[in-house]
Design a protein around this motif. Structure first.
Motif, PDB file in Angstrom:
ATOM      1  N   GLU A  92       7.869  56.585 -71.512  1.00 18.50           N
ATOM      2  CA  GLU A  92       9.331  56.517 -71.544  1.00 18.50           C
ATOM      3  C   GLU A  92       9.849  56.760 -72.957  1.00 18.50           C
ATOM      4  O   GLU A  92      10.805  57.509 -73.162  1.00 18.50           O
ATOM      5  CB  GLU A  92       9.811  55.166 -71.024  1.00 18.50           C
ATOM      6  N   ARG A  93       9.233  56.139 -73.944  1.00 17.04           N
ATOM      7  CA  ARG A  93       9.636  56.334 -75.339  1.00 17.04           C
ATOM      8  C   ARG A  93       9.570  57.801 -75.732  1.00 17.04           C
ATOM      9  O   ARG A  93      10.452  58.314 -76.421  1.00 17.04           O
ATOM     10  CB  ARG A  93       8.740  55.510 -76.269  1.00 17.04           C
ATOM     11  N   TYR A  94       8.499  58.473 -75.322  1.00 13.06           N
ATOM     12  CA  TYR A  94       8.329  59.877 -75.676  1.00 13.06           C
ATOM     13  C   TYR A  94       9.541  60.696 -75.232  1.00 13.06           C
ATOM     14  O   TYR A  94      10.094  61.496 -75.998  1.00 13.06           O
ATOM     15  CB  TYR A  94       7.042  60.425 -75.054  1.00 13.06           C
ATOM     16  N   VAL A  95       9.971  60.489 -74.005  1.00 17.56           N
ATOM     17  CA  VAL A  95      11.096  61.267 -73.483  1.00 17.56           C
ATOM     18  C   VAL A  95      12.420  60.817 -74.104  1.00 17.56           C
ATOM     19  O   VAL A  95      13.237  61.648 -74.503  1.00 17.56           O
ATOM     20  CB  VAL A  95      11.138  61.205 -71.945  1.00 17.56           C
ATOM     21  N   THR A  96      12.646  59.529 -74.219  1.00 22.57           N
ATOM     22  CA  THR A  96      13.930  59.069 -74.751  1.00 22.57           C
ATOM     23  C   THR A  96      14.047  59.276 -76.262  1.00 22.57           C
ATOM     24  O   THR A  96      15.161  59.441 -76.760  1.00 22.57           O
ATOM     25  CB  THR A  96      14.212  57.594 -74.393  1.00 22.57           C
ATOM     26  N   ASP A  97      12.945  59.287 -76.991  1.00 24.99           N
ATOM     27  CA  ASP A  97      13.027  59.648 -78.414  1.00 24.99           C
ATOM     28  C   ASP A  97      13.549  61.070 -78.563  1.00 24.99           C
ATOM     29  O   ASP A  97      14.279  61.385 -79.489  1.00 24.99           O
ATOM     30  CB  ASP A  97      11.660  59.552 -79.100  1.00 24.99           C
ATOM     31  N   PRO A 144      19.188  58.037 -77.140  1.00 29.62           N
ATOM     32  CA  PRO A 144      19.277  56.661 -76.655  1.00 29.62           C
ATOM     33  C   PRO A 144      20.160  56.468 -75.429  1.00 29.62           C
ATOM     34  O   PRO A 144      20.050  55.450 -74.751  1.00 29.62           O
ATOM     35  CB  PRO A 144      19.829  55.895 -77.854  1.00 29.62           C
ATOM     36  N   GLU A 145      21.014  57.427 -75.122  1.00 29.97           N
ATOM     37  CA  GLU A 145      21.879  57.269 -73.950  1.00 29.97           C
ATOM     38  C   GLU A 145      21.300  57.932 -72.697  1.00 29.97           C
ATOM     39  O   GLU A 145      21.925  57.896 -71.637  1.00 29.97           O
ATOM     40  CB  GLU A 145      23.261  57.835 -74.250  1.00 29.97           C
ATOM     41  N   ALA A 146      20.117  58.523 -72.814  1.00 31.67           N
ATOM     42  CA  ALA A 146      19.468  59.104 -71.636  1.00 31.67           C
ATOM     43  C   ALA A 146      19.166  57.985 -70.641  1.00 31.67           C
ATOM     44  O   ALA A 146      18.755  56.889 -71.033  1.00 31.67           O
ATOM     45  CB  ALA A 146      18.181  59.820 -72.032  1.00 31.67           C
ATOM     46  N   ILE A 147      19.395  58.267 -69.387  1.00 32.76           N
ATOM     47  CA  ILE A 147      19.184  57.268 -68.334  1.00 32.76           C
ATOM     48  C   ILE A 147      17.955  57.675 -67.528  1.00 32.76           C
ATOM     49  O   ILE A 147      17.959  58.707 -66.851  1.00 32.76           O
ATOM     50  CB  ILE A 147      20.412  57.174 -67.415  1.00 32.76           C
ATOM     51  N   ILE A 148      16.915  56.862 -67.614  1.00 30.88           N
ATOM     52  CA  ILE A 148      15.683  57.146 -66.874  1.00 30.88           C
ATOM     53  C   ILE A 148      15.924  56.877 -65.395  1.00 30.88           C
ATOM     54  O   ILE A 148      16.339  55.787 -65.009  1.00 30.88           O
ATOM     55  CB  ILE A 148      14.503  56.291 -67.392  1.00 30.88           C
ATOM     56  N   ALA A 150      11.840  74.358 -71.902  1.00 35.14           N
ATOM     57  CA  ALA A 150      11.820  73.870 -73.284  1.00 35.14           C
ATOM     58  C   ALA A 150      10.656  72.906 -73.488  1.00 35.14           C
ATOM     59  O   ALA A 150      10.354  72.082 -72.619  1.00 35.14           O
ATOM     60  CB  ALA A 150      13.131  73.176 -73.623  1.00 35.14           C
ATOM     61  N   SER A 151      10.020  73.013 -74.641  1.00 33.79           N
ATOM     62  CA  SER A 151       8.924  72.104 -74.993  1.00 33.79           C
ATOM     63  C   SER A 151       9.447  70.967 -75.860  1.00 33.79           C
ATOM     64  O   SER A 151      10.274  71.189 -76.743  1.00 33.79           O
ATOM     65  CB  SER A 151       7.840  72.846 -75.763  1.00 33.79           C
ATOM     66  N   LEU A 152       8.960  69.776 -75.595  1.00 32.48           N
ATOM     67  CA  LEU A 152       9.280  68.633 -76.433  1.00 32.48           C
ATOM     68  C   LEU A 152       8.318  68.630 -77.614  1.00 32.48           C
ATOM     69  O   LEU A 152       7.171  69.074 -77.484  1.00 32.48           O
ATOM     70  CB  LEU A 152       9.116  67.322 -75.658  1.00 32.48           C
ATOM     71  N   PRO A 153       8.756  68.113 -78.762  1.00 33.32           N
ATOM     72  CA  PRO A 153       7.833  68.022 -79.896  1.00 33.32           C
ATOM     73  C   PRO A 153       6.732  67.002 -79.609  1.00 33.32           C
ATOM     74  O   PRO A 153       6.951  66.026 -78.882  1.00 33.32           O
ATOM     75  CB  PRO A 153       8.715  67.566 -81.051  1.00 33.32           C
TER      76      PRO A 153
END
Length: 136
Positions: free
Chosen positions: A67-72, A76-80, A13-16
């Motif tokens: 980090e913002r790119y991935v968590t956006d 918000p509950e994604a755990i890096i 999957a591609s992120l926007p």
């Protein structure tokens, strides 16, 4: 903003894209916010005296934006769980930093996203971000 579930994330999957205009205010304010007072991040003449064409983003800002790119995208509950990056060309004031990425792996409930952040000179940052999603 909601957090994705593991069932919604697929390898491949591609992120926007996320594009950020790097105004001088962005470069200076993020350096100051991270308490990085090195002249190349806020003083144009100081940056030029050290061989740079202009002020540029500091590494802490770059890491935060990765980090913002991935968590956006993930929520918000994604755990890096880990970030591994390689810095490339400088991200100068006046340029645009555009992030792209794709999910490249899922192993033991952790996802890996390959990220690239490019500016007009080429790749400013590339690497991977590993994250987990909460159980539902």
């Amino acid at each position: 903003m909601r957090t994705l579930t593991g069932d919604e994330v697929r390898v491949g999957a591609s992120l926007p894209e996320l594009a950020i205009d790097l105004s001088p205010t962005v470069v200076v304010s993020t350096a100051l916010a991270t308490m990085d007072f090195t002249p190349v991040h806020h003083d144009v003449e100081g940056a030029r005296a050290q061989g740079s064409k202009d002020i540029f983003l500091n590494i802490l800002t770059t890491m935060g934006l990765v980090e913002r790119y991935v968590t956006d995208w993930a929520g918000p509950e994604a755990i890096i769980r880990g970030i591994n990056v390689k810095l490339g060309v400088p991200a100068y004031a006046g340029d645009r930093l555009a992030f792209t990425g794709s999910v490249v792996a899922c192993e033991d409930g952790e996802f890996t996203v390959e990220v690239r952040g490019g500016v007009s000179l080429g790749d400013h940052v590339s690497g991977t971000v590993r994250f987990a999603l909460p159980a539902r």
